[in-house]
Write a protein that holds these residues in place. Structure first.
Motif: not given
Length: 458
Positions: A94, A246-247, A249-253, A262-263
């Motif tokens: 992201g 996607n990453s 706005f939603n962060g990355q696990a 996180g975002v």
């Protein structure tokens, strides 16, 4: 060493916290809106100006193209290879999205910097042009703002010595040559110092001539390599773009060796690394554009904004896609090592060599550009008598940078870069009315000329 790294890492988080991100993005958004999107809509017009000589020009030291090449020589550097990789490794995919957003609005910022650089430049005792934020702060905002000019120039010298300039480039080059060819970092530092010294002693004209040859060559080599890998993995492109968005706005696990992001971390790393790479808002590029042979501030501003387009929208994006599409972005590596791994996977055999060559060219050109920037800053602070001692220290910083750990160098760079940006952004906001007025006048004249040409043809 560990204590120093922890200190500068903490300072970096403070300097690049929400206030700085808001100021950087806010300035770019504000200028983009007030200029009615000129920085985006007029890109084709700007491209036509690169190789056109300003017929009305009576001042300047280098051509418009050489000024752009000098500015690009300091921006197209290891930030495009190591900086982008670090942003993705720490902030997740992201980070690339926020890098793009910062670059789009950063084009308006770079445009304004170019306009003000030419508008408020002065001629020094040697008959050379001198310009940049320290001059347009003092001349544009007034004498009462001179302390801010001094602060900017002092930060500029520190960035040249300990930030984007000498240390980071030497460190990245030494790391690449050691990893690929087993060359000891100290040897890299010594050779780089000698080569840089040989060029910068000739001043802006020699730097510009060397940059105008190196920048196109190194760009073609690196862009060619990334395009080969991307086209070879073209089926992965939609998924890569989707992952980036996607990453963002939603962060990355957490995945594999990646600890998760996180975002906010993605946003901070994306913007800080993007600024580190294209320098929009930092105030460095206008120092080079002030030397251009032109009497039109807006004309040079249009050319200046292309630097951000080339650096981040094109080259940094290609690096990002190469890392993500080869699937190595979450393998636990960072910096130049991560980009090298992506090239080794995507281009088995010559991949690592392409990166090594790219870093050599990128690092060398950036050390040239930033030596000049720091020189102009020290000249503003202490006069021409301080230039030789400055260059001596700059060369020592190259030697030091080649032998110091990467993590500490990047932490120091983030701090001094952020401090340099603040006075420049204040000036851009304070002088935005001047930029807007001059831009309107310029395009009104362009429209009139085009209309007259059409009548002549008819």
């Amino acid at each position: 060493m560990a204590a120093l790294q922890e200190f500068f890492s903490s300072m970096s988080s403070l300097v690049w916290g929400p206030p700085m991100l808001i100021l950087l993005l806010g300035t770019g958004i504000y200028l983009t809106i007030r200029l009615k999107g000129v920085s985006i809509s007029k890109v084709p017009h700007a491209i036509t100006l690169i190789f056109k000589k300003d017929k009305n020009s009576s001042e300047g030291d280098v051509s418009a193209f050489e000024a752009l090449a000098t500015a690009l020589s300091s921006t197209i550097g290891t930030g495009n290879i190591a900086g982008v990789a670090t942003a993705i490794a720490v902030g997740g995919p992201g980070a690339a999205f926020w890098m793009w957003m910062a670059a789009l609005v950063g084009m308006a910022t770079k445009f304004a910097e170019g306009v003000l650089a030419v508008k408020y430049r002065v001629k020094n005792k040697a008959g050379e042009m001198a310009g940049g934020p320290m001059y347009y702060i003092q001349e544009g905002l007034g004498e009462k703002w001179k302390p801010l000019s001094i602060f900017f120039a002092a930060c500029g010298v520190m960035v040249a010595w300990l930030g984007i300039g000498a240390t980071v480039q030497a460190n990245s080059m030494a790391d690449a040559l050691n990893a690929n060819f087993g060359i000891k970092p100290l040897y890299t530092g010594i050779v780089l110092s000698i080569l840089v010294g040989a060029v910068v002693l000739g001043g802006i004209k020699r730097i510009a001539k060397v940059a105008s040859k190196i920048v196109p060559l190194m760009s073609v080599i690196y862009i060619g390599g990334t395009l080969y890998i991307i086209l070879s993995h073209i089926g992965e492109l939609p998924a890569a773009v989707g992952l980036i968005i996607n990453s963002a706005f939603n962060g990355q696990a957490a995945v594999g060796g990646f600890a998760g992001a996180g975002v906010m971390l993605a946003l901070r790393k994306g913007i800080s690394r993007g600024i580190f790479s294209n320098e929009a808002g930092l105030g460095s590029a206008p120092i080079a554009h002030a030397a251009a042979k032109t009497d039109s501030p807006v004309r040079q501003g249009l050319i200046a904004m292309l630097g951000t387009l080339i650096d981040t929208i094109i080259i940094c994006s290609l690096t990002t896609l190469t890392i993500i599409m080869t699937g190595v972005w979450n393998n636990g590596m960072t910096g130049a090592a991560l980009t090298t791994e992506a090239f080794n996977v995507g281009m088995p055999g010559p991949g690592g060599l392409v990166i090594a060559i790219g870093i050599i060219f990128f690092a060398f050109s950036t050390t040239l550009g930033w030596c000049y920037y720091g020189e102009k800053c020290i000249e503003y602070l202490l006069g021409t008598k301080a230039i030789k001692p400055y260059k001596f220290i700059y060369i020592l910083c190259i030697l030091m940078g080649a032998t110091v750990k990467l993590e500490l160098i990047w932490a120091i760079s983030d701090v001094v870069n952020g401090l340099m940006a603040f006075p420049n952004l204040v000036a851009l906001l304070g002088l935005s009315g001047v930029v807007i007025s001059m831009t309107k006048d310029y395009f009104n004249n362009v429209d009139i000329k085009e209309s007259e040409e059409l009548k002549t043809i008819a």
